[in-house]
Design a protein around this motif. Structure first.
Motif, mmCIF file in Angstrom:
data_model
loop_
_atom_site.group_PDB
_atom_site.id
_atom_site.type_symbol
_atom_site.label_atom_id
_atom_site.label_comp_id
_atom_site.label_asym_id
_atom_site.label_seq_id
_atom_site.Cartn_x
_atom_site.Cartn_y
_atom_site.Cartn_z
ATOM 1 N N GLY A 84 0.804 -1.212 0.000
ATOM 2 C CA GLY A 84 0.000 0.000 0.000
ATOM 3 C C GLY A 84 0.840 1.267 0.000
ATOM 4 O O GLY A 84 0.615 2.182 -0.799
ATOM 5 N N GLN A 88 1.411 4.099 -2.955
ATOM 6 C CA GLN A 88 1.141 5.505 -2.672
ATOM 7 C C GLN A 88 2.334 6.375 -3.033
ATOM 8 O O GLN A 88 2.187 7.435 -3.648
ATOM 9 C CB GLN A 88 0.793 5.678 -1.195
ATOM 10 C CG GLN A 88 0.438 7.097 -0.803
ATOM 11 C CD GLN A 88 0.285 7.244 0.705
ATOM 12 O OE1 GLN A 88 1.262 7.294 1.436
ATOM 13 N NE2 GLN A 88 -0.952 7.302 1.166
ATOM 14 N N THR A 104 -6.538 7.848 -1.392
ATOM 15 C CA THR A 104 -6.064 6.856 -0.424
ATOM 16 C C THR A 104 -7.144 6.545 0.605
ATOM 17 O O THR A 104 -7.308 5.392 1.034
ATOM 18 C CB THR A 104 -4.800 7.363 0.287
ATOM 19 O OG1 THR A 104 -3.764 7.580 -0.676
ATOM 20 C CG2 THR A 104 -4.313 6.339 1.310
ATOM 21 N N TRP A 156 -2.430 4.322 -9.203
ATOM 22 C CA TRP A 156 -1.590 3.820 -8.115
ATOM 23 C C TRP A 156 -2.269 4.064 -6.765
ATOM 24 O O TRP A 156 -2.200 3.220 -5.853
ATOM 25 C CB TRP A 156 -0.221 4.488 -8.145
ATOM 26 C CG TRP A 156 0.733 3.944 -9.155
ATOM 27 C CD1 TRP A 156 1.194 4.578 -10.277
ATOM 28 C CD2 TRP A 156 1.365 2.659 -9.141
ATOM 29 N NE1 TRP A 156 2.059 3.763 -10.965
ATOM 30 C CE2 TRP A 156 2.191 2.587 -10.291
ATOM 31 C CE3 TRP A 156 1.322 1.562 -8.282
ATOM 32 C CZ2 TRP A 156 2.958 1.456 -10.582
ATOM 33 C CZ3 TRP A 156 2.092 0.442 -8.574
ATOM 34 C CH2 TRP A 156 2.886 0.385 -9.704
ATOM 35 N N CYS A 160 -3.318 1.499 -3.879
ATOM 36 C CA CYS A 160 -2.941 1.725 -2.481
ATOM 37 C C CYS A 160 -4.151 1.583 -1.571
ATOM 38 O O CYS A 160 -4.079 0.951 -0.508
ATOM 39 C CB CYS A 160 -2.327 3.119 -2.333
ATOM 40 S SG CYS A 160 -2.188 3.714 -0.632
ATOM 41 N N CYS A 164 -4.522 -1.069 1.454
ATOM 42 C CA CYS A 164 -4.792 -0.569 2.810
ATOM 43 C C CYS A 164 -6.069 -1.174 3.372
ATOM 44 O O CYS A 164 -6.154 -1.461 4.575
ATOM 45 C CB CYS A 164 -4.891 0.953 2.802
ATOM 46 S SG CYS A 164 -3.310 1.794 2.542
#
Length: 304
Positions: A84, A88, A104, A156, A160, A164
């Motif tokens: 993750g 990020q 995110t 991306w 992530c 997460c």
């Protein structure tokens, strides 16, 4: 500690996490994303290490020292954390700090969906309502900034968020089995540092001058964001109601946008601001509604 003091600690945590996005961008001026990730998580592990050692001794005295199975779970969580954070960090090379903060945070509505898919825990109506809000917000946020569909950096960030979400789904269960939050945190930080550091050594150019240039950003994100902010979160959530914690910690996305505008020159038009509002609304709905509903159910009604 009073409720107000606990909420202040959580607000400081959200502030540090939100501001860390800017430091993460600056840190990659002289080192690669994997090298930066490995360095800051190594520092974070060192910060938490004294607390983890204390917990280890307490568990050992109780005959509950972690065995191989627990260490295996720590390794899995560290790998998910590495995936993750690395995605990020890579995404920050081609997207804005504002987009990074809000995209995110999409892990919040993804967690109950993963629980439904993997553990057959049916999500409530709040998740069903939050998902289209978040999807619409994502479309507005990314399209409003670039005038087109998702950019590589945004993709991306979505990856992530997925990693997460898987991490969050498992970390609570593992922490309960292990009986030591600091021990788990230190272990997964160390695994993340080893994995990303090894990949960085294999794929990225690393120089002493580059590390020296990035030292300030590494120190800020490693010591403050990874080590201290996590500790503040744990302390604050011991004394703050869950609803308070959910709302205050969600301010991380807002702080990311504010710091991005102040230090990086990020600007959003009406569409981008509307997208941020929809995503934040979906996040708060998923986090806060179950706790609010439980409180309402537990409140006694006066007889007529």
């Amino acid at each position: 500690m009073t409720r107000l003091q606990a909420n202040a600690l959580l607000l400081l945590t959200a502030l540090i996490w939100g501001s860390a996005f800017v430091a993460q961008v600056w840190g990659m001026d002289s080192v690669g994303p994997l090298t930066f990730t490995g360095s800051r998580f190594a520092l974070g592990a060192l910060v938490v290490a004294p607390l983890a050692w204390r917990e280890w001794r307490q568990l050992a005295r109780q005959g509950r020292a972690p065995g191989r199975a627990a260490l295996g779970w720590i390794g899995l969580l560290g790998a998910l954390l590495c995936a993750g954070v690395a995605m990020q960090q890579i995404g920050l090379q081609t997207t804005s700090v504002t987009n990074a903060g809000f995209l995110t945070a999409l892990y919040v509505p993804l967690v109950p969906l993963l629980a439904w898919a993997l553990q057959r825990q049916r999500p409530g109506w709040a998740v069903a309502l939050a998902m289209p809000l978040c999807l619409a917000g994502t479309a507005l946020l990314t399209g409003a900034r670039y005038g087109q569909a998702l950019q590589p950096g945004d993709l991306w960030m979505l990856g992530c968020a997925a990693a997460c979400a898987a991490h969050v789904l498992l970390v609570g269960q593992v922490a309960n089995r292990l009986g030591g939050a600091y021990l788990l945190s230190c272990g997964q930080f160390a695994v993340c540092a080893l994995l990303s550091g090894a990949l960085g050594l294999a794929t990225e150019p690393i120089t002493l001058d580059g590390l020296a240039t990035a030292a300030g950003a590494i120190a800020y994100t490693g010591v403050l964001s990874v080590g201290i902010a996590f500790t503040l979160q744990v302390v604050g959530q011991r004394h703050a109601p869950p609803a308070d914690a959910a709302i205050v910690l969600s301010a991380e996305t807002v702080f990311a946008a504010l710091f991005g505008a102040w230090l990086m020159g990020d600007r959003l038009g009406p569409g981008g601001l509307a997208g941020c509002a929809l995503i934040l609304g979906g996040i708060l709905l998923v986090q806060c509604w179950p706790m609010l509903a439980q409180r309402l159910r537990s409140t006694p009604t006066e007889p007529a």
